[in-house]
Scaffold this motif. Structure first.
Motif, PDB file in Angstrom:
ATOM      1  N   HIS A   1     -11.355   5.244  -7.781  1.00  0.00           N
ATOM      2  CA  HIS A   1     -12.412   6.183  -7.267  1.00  0.00           C
ATOM      3  C   HIS A   1     -11.893   7.659  -7.604  1.00  0.00           C
ATOM      4  O   HIS A   1     -10.440   8.047  -7.320  1.00  0.00           O
TER       5      HIS A   1
ATOM      6  N   ASN B   1      -8.065   0.616  -5.288  1.00  0.00           N
ATOM      7  CA  ASN B   1      -7.872  -0.763  -4.804  1.00  0.00           C
ATOM      8  C   ASN B   1      -7.762  -1.649  -6.079  1.00  0.00           C
ATOM      9  O   ASN B   1      -8.455  -1.711  -6.888  1.00  0.00           O
TER      10      ASN B   1
ATOM     11  N   ASP C   1      -8.149  10.007 -10.722  1.00  0.00           N
ATOM     12  CA  ASP C   1      -7.887   9.074  -9.464  1.00  0.00           C
ATOM     13  C   ASP C   1      -7.526   9.879  -8.143  1.00  0.00           C
ATOM     14  O   ASP C   1      -6.372  10.235  -8.406  1.00  0.00           O
TER      15      ASP C   1
ATOM     16  N   LEU D   1      -0.302   5.079   0.944  1.00  0.00           N
ATOM     17  CA  LEU D   1      -1.431   5.955   1.491  1.00  0.00           C
ATOM     18  C   LEU D   1      -1.012   7.419   1.921  1.00  0.00           C
ATOM     19  O   LEU D   1       0.177   7.564   2.344  1.00  0.00           O
TER      20      LEU D   1
ATOM     21  N   CYS E   1      -6.397   9.486   2.539  1.00  0.00           N
ATOM     22  CA  CYS E   1      -6.351   8.605   3.774  1.00  0.00           C
ATOM     23  C   CYS E   1      -5.760   9.486   4.943  1.00  0.00           C
ATOM     24  O   CYS E   1      -4.709   9.790   5.085  1.00  0.00           O
TER      25      CYS E   1
ATOM     26  N   CYS F   1      -3.755   2.393  -3.212  1.00  0.00           N
ATOM     27  CA  CYS F   1      -2.942   3.548  -3.384  1.00  0.00           C
ATOM     28  C   CYS F   1      -3.958   4.565  -3.095  1.00  0.00           C
ATOM     29  O   CYS F   1      -5.057   4.455  -3.604  1.00  0.00           O
ATOM     30  N   SER F   2      -3.799   5.717  -2.336  1.00  0.00           N
ATOM     31  CA  SER F   2      -4.596   6.493  -2.058  1.00  0.00           C
ATOM     32  C   SER F   2      -3.986   7.849  -1.578  1.00  0.00           C
ATOM     33  O   SER F   2      -3.010   8.084  -0.991  1.00  0.00           O
TER      34      SER F   2
ATOM     35  N   HIS G   1      -7.828   7.450  -5.318  1.00  0.00           N
ATOM     36  CA  HIS G   1      -7.848   6.406  -4.497  1.00  0.00           C
ATOM     37  C   HIS G   1      -7.895   5.095  -5.553  1.00  0.00           C
ATOM     38  O   HIS G   1      -8.958   5.424  -6.654  1.00  0.00           O
TER      39      HIS G   1
ATOM     40  N   GLU H   1       0.851  -1.151  -0.006  1.00  0.00           N
ATOM     41  CA  GLU H   1      -0.070   0.087  -0.045  1.00  0.00           C
ATOM     42  C   GLU H   1       0.796   1.180   0.031  1.00  0.00           C
ATOM     43  O   GLU H   1       2.137   1.380   0.470  1.00  0.00           O
TER      44      GLU H   1
ATOM     45  N   CYS I   1      -3.410   9.719  -8.826  1.00  0.00           N
ATOM     46  CA  CYS I   1      -2.925   8.972  -7.716  1.00  0.00           C
ATOM     47  C   CYS I   1      -2.085   7.551  -8.028  1.00  0.00           C
ATOM     48  O   CYS I   1      -1.040   7.369  -7.622  1.00  0.00           O
TER      49      CYS I   1
END
Length: 385
Positions: A228, A239, A235, A166, A258, A254-255, A237, A164, A200
């Protein structure tokens, strides 16, 4: 024998964060000096950067095409060009220098399109030039040690990956649109004209892809992504479910929305005999767990660290190393390879231990697969080939 190099920079004006990081990283080992630049499209900012960096006015160029041509014609021209512009100029600038016989280091993601990345890779190979892509996290010394342990089979056959990256810096974009405060902070990243098809995933998701590939050697076969945008053009975010060519699977996230996370890249590699975990915000510690044993924590710079990681020890253990040193380690390797090449010395795999055009191409393929999957109901998208 040649013992030092000169380089030029495209982008990286005095108010640009990443340009300063590159210049400081290159200066660590004092084997390359800044000699030319095209730092900004704004003439005043370009001149100000050249003056501050104490460059000859004649080598502060209005555009990178002129810079590439004139530096290639000079007997004391630059040995390599560093490209730190927003994404939309990466391909055009890199191509200009490659065509003029100048080695290149480029920020990521490498370019917008897969075909462009393939062309840059081909050009570098045809002209026998070294092409670096700054996936900087592979420069951390403990990344080398983790790669060594995995390559030696210490955790067995890899069966699963969890990774991940974040951040929270775009959280004010949620529900505020054009009125958000973050537009002023690297706002180009959220604009398709400058960032391409992704914000992102292109900015930080590609770091996940490269970090996992560097540690494990695994290639992604296909992926399925939920992306998202939160009513924005690009983007914020994603998954991602991943299937590797060896049959192993992975989960990536990746976001940039958060809360409570700054640059939290974390990679966990699970094998049949153990697991390895590394976190970018605590880069001097590597967690290794062997089946049936308690976790072990390896500290950078201690006697337990062997191999290539030990050669990249900059300061004693207990004094934290960080982001600039990761970049410096990439440049130490890249510049060392250029010097050996200039002196007609053979290059070893260790000499070439920096992200290259192939890695850049893999990142662009990954990026297109993620966005393509997200725009088509999370369908599985092929990545390899």
């Amino acid at each position: 024998m040649k013992t030092s190099l000169s380089y030029g920079m495209v982008g990286g004006s005095l108010n640009a964060f990443i340009g300063g990081v590159h210049r400081e990283a290159i200066a660590f080992d004092r084997r390359a000096g800044l000699a030319a630049g095209c730092f900004s499209r704004d003439a005043e900012q370009n001149a100000a950067a050249g003056a501050y960096l104490e460059l000859d006015d004649a080598r502060v160029y209005a555009d990178f095409h002129t810079m590439a041509e004139q530096e290639a014609a000079r007997p004391d021209g630059i040995d390599f060009a560093v490209i730190v512009t927003p994404n939309y100029k990466h391909y055009e600038a890199a191509k200009a220098f490659l065509q003029n016989g100048i080695n290149v280091v480029c920020e990521k993601p490498l370019c917008f399109e897969i075909g462009e990345a393939e062309e840059l890779k081909r050009l570098a190979a045809e002209k026998n030039l070294l092409f670096g892509v700054t996936y900087a996290y592979s420069g951390y010394s403990l990344m080398k040690f983790a790669r060594q342990l995995i390559g030696e089979g210490k955790i067995g056959e890899i069966i699963n990956v969890n990774a991940e990256y974040l951040q929270e810096w775009l959280i004010d974009e949620l529900g505020h649109g054009e009125d958000s405060n973050t537009r002023l902070l690297s706002g180009w990243r959220t604009d398709p004209a400058y960032a391409g098809i992704s914000n992102c995933t292109g900015d930080i998701g590609t770091h996940i892809e490269h970090t996992v590939a560097y540690l494990t050697g695994l290639k992604i076969k296909q992926l399925s992504a939920k992306v998202h945008k939160f009513e924005h053009a690009l983007d914020l975010h994603a998954n991602i479910l991943v299937e590797y060519e060896n049959g192993a699977s992975g989960v990536y996230a990746c976001s940039q929305v958060c809360a409570g996370y700054q640059n939290a890249l974390a990679v966990r590699i699970f094998g049949t005999q153990g697991a390895i975990e590394w976190q970018q915000e605590n880069p001097d510690i590597l967690k290794v767990t062997y089946k049936g044993q308690p976790p072990q924590f390896f500290a950078r710079g201690t006697g337990s660290i062997t191999g290539r990681a030990a050669t990249l020890k900059r300061i004693p253990s207990g004094h934290p190393e960080g982001y600039h040193i990761a970049f410096a380690n990439l440049y130490k390797t890249y510049i060392g390879a250029l010097l050996k090449k200039a002196n007609n010395q053979p290059l070893t795999p260790e000499d070439l231990d920096f992200p290259n055009a192939e890695d850049g191409l893999d990142g662009v393929k990954f990026l297109h697969a993620v966005i393509g999957s997200g725009e088509n109901g999370s369908r599985w998208e092929e990545v390899g080939g």
